[in-house]
Motif scaffolding. Structure first.
Motif, PDB file in Angstrom:
ATOM      1  N   LEU A  89      -2.345  -3.036  -7.648  1.00  0.00           N
ATOM      2  CA  LEU A  89      -1.121  -3.644  -7.850  1.00  0.00           C
ATOM      3  C   LEU A  89      -0.857  -4.714  -6.763  1.00  0.00           C
ATOM      4  CD1 LEU A  89       0.779  -0.586  -8.467  1.00  0.00           C
ATOM      5  CD2 LEU A  89      -0.151  -2.083 -10.288  1.00  0.00           C
ATOM      6  N   SER A  90       0.208  -5.576  -6.765  1.00  0.00           N
ATOM      7  CA  SER A  90       0.531  -6.467  -5.844  1.00  0.00           C
ATOM      8  C   SER A  90       1.617  -5.963  -4.595  1.00  0.00           C
ATOM      9  CB  SER A  90       1.446  -7.593  -6.573  1.00  0.00           C
ATOM     10  OG  SER A  90       2.630  -7.111  -7.123  1.00  0.00           O
ATOM     11  N   HIS A  91       1.567  -4.643  -4.592  1.00  0.00           N
ATOM     12  CA  HIS A  91       2.383  -3.997  -3.550  1.00  0.00           C
ATOM     13  C   HIS A  91       1.875  -2.590  -3.267  1.00  0.00           C
ATOM     14  CE1 HIS A  91       3.972  -2.852  -7.394  1.00  0.00           C
ATOM     15  NE2 HIS A  91       4.464  -1.821  -6.903  1.00  0.00           N
ATOM     16  N   CYS A  92       2.210  -2.361  -2.089  1.00  0.00           N
ATOM     17  CA  CYS A  92       2.017  -0.675  -1.787  1.00  0.00           C
ATOM     18  C   CYS A  92       2.949   0.054  -2.176  1.00  0.00           C
ATOM     19  CB  CYS A  92       2.212  -0.615  -0.278  1.00  0.00           C
ATOM     20  SG  CYS A  92       0.984  -1.358   0.827  1.00  0.00           S
ATOM     21  N   ARG A  93       2.318   1.487  -2.643  1.00  0.00           N
ATOM     22  CA  ARG A  93       3.217   2.570  -3.197  1.00  0.00           C
ATOM     23  C   ARG A  93       3.109   3.628  -2.463  1.00  0.00           C
ATOM     24  NH1 ARG A  93       1.380   3.744  -9.142  1.00  0.00           N
ATOM     25  NH2 ARG A  93      -0.466   4.199  -8.064  1.00  0.00           N
ATOM     26  N   LEU A  94       3.946   4.621  -2.594  1.00  0.00           N
ATOM     27  CA  LEU A  94       4.101   5.936  -1.524  1.00  0.00           C
ATOM     28  C   LEU A  94       4.423   6.997  -2.434  1.00  0.00           C
ATOM     29  CD1 LEU A  94       4.516   7.048   1.273  1.00  0.00           C
ATOM     30  CD2 LEU A  94       7.040   6.703   0.662  1.00  0.00           C
ATOM     31  N   LEU A 124      11.568   0.531   4.981  1.00  0.00           N
ATOM     32  CA  LEU A 124      11.903  -0.492   6.016  1.00  0.00           C
ATOM     33  C   LEU A 124      10.565  -1.155   6.524  1.00  0.00           C
ATOM     34  CD1 LEU A 124      14.854   1.104   7.975  1.00  0.00           C
ATOM     35  CD2 LEU A 124      14.724  -0.799   6.392  1.00  0.00           C
ATOM     36  N   ASN A 125       9.473  -0.338   6.620  1.00  0.00           N
ATOM     37  CA  ASN A 125       8.193  -0.958   7.467  1.00  0.00           C
ATOM     38  C   ASN A 125       7.002  -1.216   6.484  1.00  0.00           C
ATOM     39  OD1 ASN A 125       8.842  -0.453  10.253  1.00  0.00           O
ATOM     40  ND2 ASN A 125       9.553   1.426   9.226  1.00  0.00           N
ATOM     41  N   ARG A 126       7.390  -1.168   5.150  1.00  0.00           N
ATOM     42  CA  ARG A 126       6.092  -1.409   4.218  1.00  0.00           C
ATOM     43  C   ARG A 126       5.430  -2.876   4.456  1.00  0.00           C
ATOM     44  NH1 ARG A 126       8.817  -1.047  -1.581  1.00  0.00           N
ATOM     45  NH2 ARG A 126      10.622  -1.728  -0.850  1.00  0.00           N
ATOM     46  N   GLU A 148      -0.811  -4.689   5.578  1.00  0.00           N
ATOM     47  CA  GLU A 148      -1.606  -5.949   4.850  1.00  0.00           C
ATOM     48  C   GLU A 148      -2.345  -5.123   3.762  1.00  0.00           C
ATOM     49  OE1 GLU A 148      -3.502  -8.485   7.298  1.00  0.00           O
ATOM     50  OE2 GLU A 148      -2.173  -8.584   8.790  1.00  0.00           O
ATOM     51  N   GLY A 149      -2.277  -5.971   2.441  1.00  0.00           N
ATOM     52  CA  GLY A 149      -3.061  -5.342   1.297  1.00  0.00           C
ATOM     53  C   GLY A 149      -2.294  -4.451   0.665  1.00  0.00           C
ATOM     54  N   ASN A 150      -2.875  -3.776  -0.668  1.00  0.00           N
ATOM     55  CA  ASN A 150      -2.269  -3.422  -1.580  1.00  0.00           C
ATOM     56  C   ASN A 150      -2.426  -1.733  -1.539  1.00  0.00           C
ATOM     57  OD1 ASN A 150      -1.136  -5.574  -2.220  1.00  0.00           O
ATOM     58  ND2 ASN A 150      -2.841  -5.870  -3.768  1.00  0.00           N
ATOM     59  N   TRP A 151      -2.088  -0.862  -0.992  1.00  0.00           N
ATOM     60  CA  TRP A 151      -2.376   0.457  -0.696  1.00  0.00           C
ATOM     61  C   TRP A 151      -1.613   1.549  -1.301  1.00  0.00           C
ATOM     62  CZ3 TRP A 151      -7.064   0.890   1.502  1.00  0.00           C
ATOM     63  CH2 TRP A 151      -7.572  -0.211   2.133  1.00  0.00           C
ATOM     64  N   SER A 200      -4.439  -1.343  10.115  1.00  0.00           N
ATOM     65  CA  SER A 200      -5.636  -1.665  10.870  1.00  0.00           C
ATOM     66  C   SER A 200      -6.861  -1.576   9.729  1.00  0.00           C
ATOM     67  CB  SER A 200      -5.842  -1.313  12.227  1.00  0.00           C
ATOM     68  OG  SER A 200      -5.925  -0.016  12.324  1.00  0.00           O
ATOM     69  N   HIS A 201      -6.517  -0.597   8.932  1.00  0.00           N
ATOM     70  CA  HIS A 201      -7.731  -0.325   7.925  1.00  0.00           C
ATOM     71  C   HIS A 201      -8.128  -1.684   7.016  1.00  0.00           C
ATOM     72  CE1 HIS A 201     -10.296   2.814   5.764  1.00  0.00           C
ATOM     73  NE2 HIS A 201      -9.604   2.080   4.579  1.00  0.00           N
ATOM     74  N   ARG A 202      -9.587  -1.698   7.105  1.00  0.00           N
ATOM     75  CA  ARG A 202     -10.109  -2.908   6.586  1.00  0.00           C
ATOM     76  C   ARG A 202     -11.021  -2.608   5.428  1.00  0.00           C
ATOM     77  NH1 ARG A 202      -6.411  -6.130   7.926  1.00  0.00           N
ATOM     78  NH2 ARG A 202      -6.205  -6.827  10.036  1.00  0.00           N
ATOM     79  N   LYS A 203     -11.111  -1.235   5.348  1.00  0.00           N
ATOM     80  CA  LYS A 203     -12.197  -0.772   4.216  1.00  0.00           C
ATOM     81  C   LYS A 203     -11.747  -1.008   2.679  1.00  0.00           C
ATOM     82  CE  LYS A 203     -15.043   3.111   2.783  1.00  0.00           C
ATOM     83  NZ  LYS A 203     -15.342   4.348   3.257  1.00  0.00           N
ATOM     84  N   ALA A 204     -12.211  -1.773   1.742  1.00  0.00           N
ATOM     85  CA  ALA A 204     -11.555  -1.541   0.409  1.00  0.00           C
ATOM     86  C   ALA A 204     -11.723  -0.794  -0.253  1.00  0.00           C
ATOM     87  CB  ALA A 204     -11.972  -2.983  -0.215  1.00  0.00           C
TER      88      ALA A 204
END
Length: 141
Positions: free
Chosen positions: A65-70, A97-99, A103-106, A137-141
């Protein structure tokens, strides 16, 4: 300094003035921002990457997706219903408030640990800060 912008107040023509928050809609926590399906939670167990703090465990996984989900899990051994609901409200508000820091879509699955019901807002924020810093800081895809 809050990550979400300060609200811009305006008025609507009506018998009594109303406050309109024009920029807060970007910071809202909508249904599209939530992980709701059981199958998605199960997929975290197989493919997710774990991050621990003293009161929370986060399992993350890249999404398309184009955004993070929780997704939030607070089990009965954390506390009674009122305590569990308070923890979930704090997690949702922190994420809302902090999402933008991530960086990235997690997809993020936050699991409250046993001592999470006895902490105050400052401790919860500190613990979640540590996790979100690690996720950011997690860079692994």
């Amino acid at each position: 300094i809050p990550i979400c912008p300060e609200p811009k107040l305006g008025t609507i023509q009506s018998p009594r003035p109303l406050q309109v928050y024009t920029s807060l809609s970007r910071c809202a926590f909508t249904k599209a921002d939530r992980i709701l399906k059981r199958s998605e939670f199960i997929a975290f167990r197989q493919h997710g990457h774990k991050y621990h703090s003293r009161f929370f465990l986060a399992v993350i996984q890249k999404n398309k997706l184009s955004h993070c989900r929780l997704g939030i899990t607070v089990t009965r051994n954390v506390g009674k219903a009122a305590q569990r609901n308070r923890i979930k409200r704090r997690i949702r508000e922190y994420f809302r408030l902090n999402r933008r820091r991530i960086e990235g879509n997690w997809d993020i699955h936050l699991i409250a640990k046993k001592g999470a019901s006895e902490i105050d807002l400052a401790q919860a924020s500190s613990s979640l800060d540590r996790i979100f810093t690690q996720i950011g800081s997690h860079r692994k895809a």
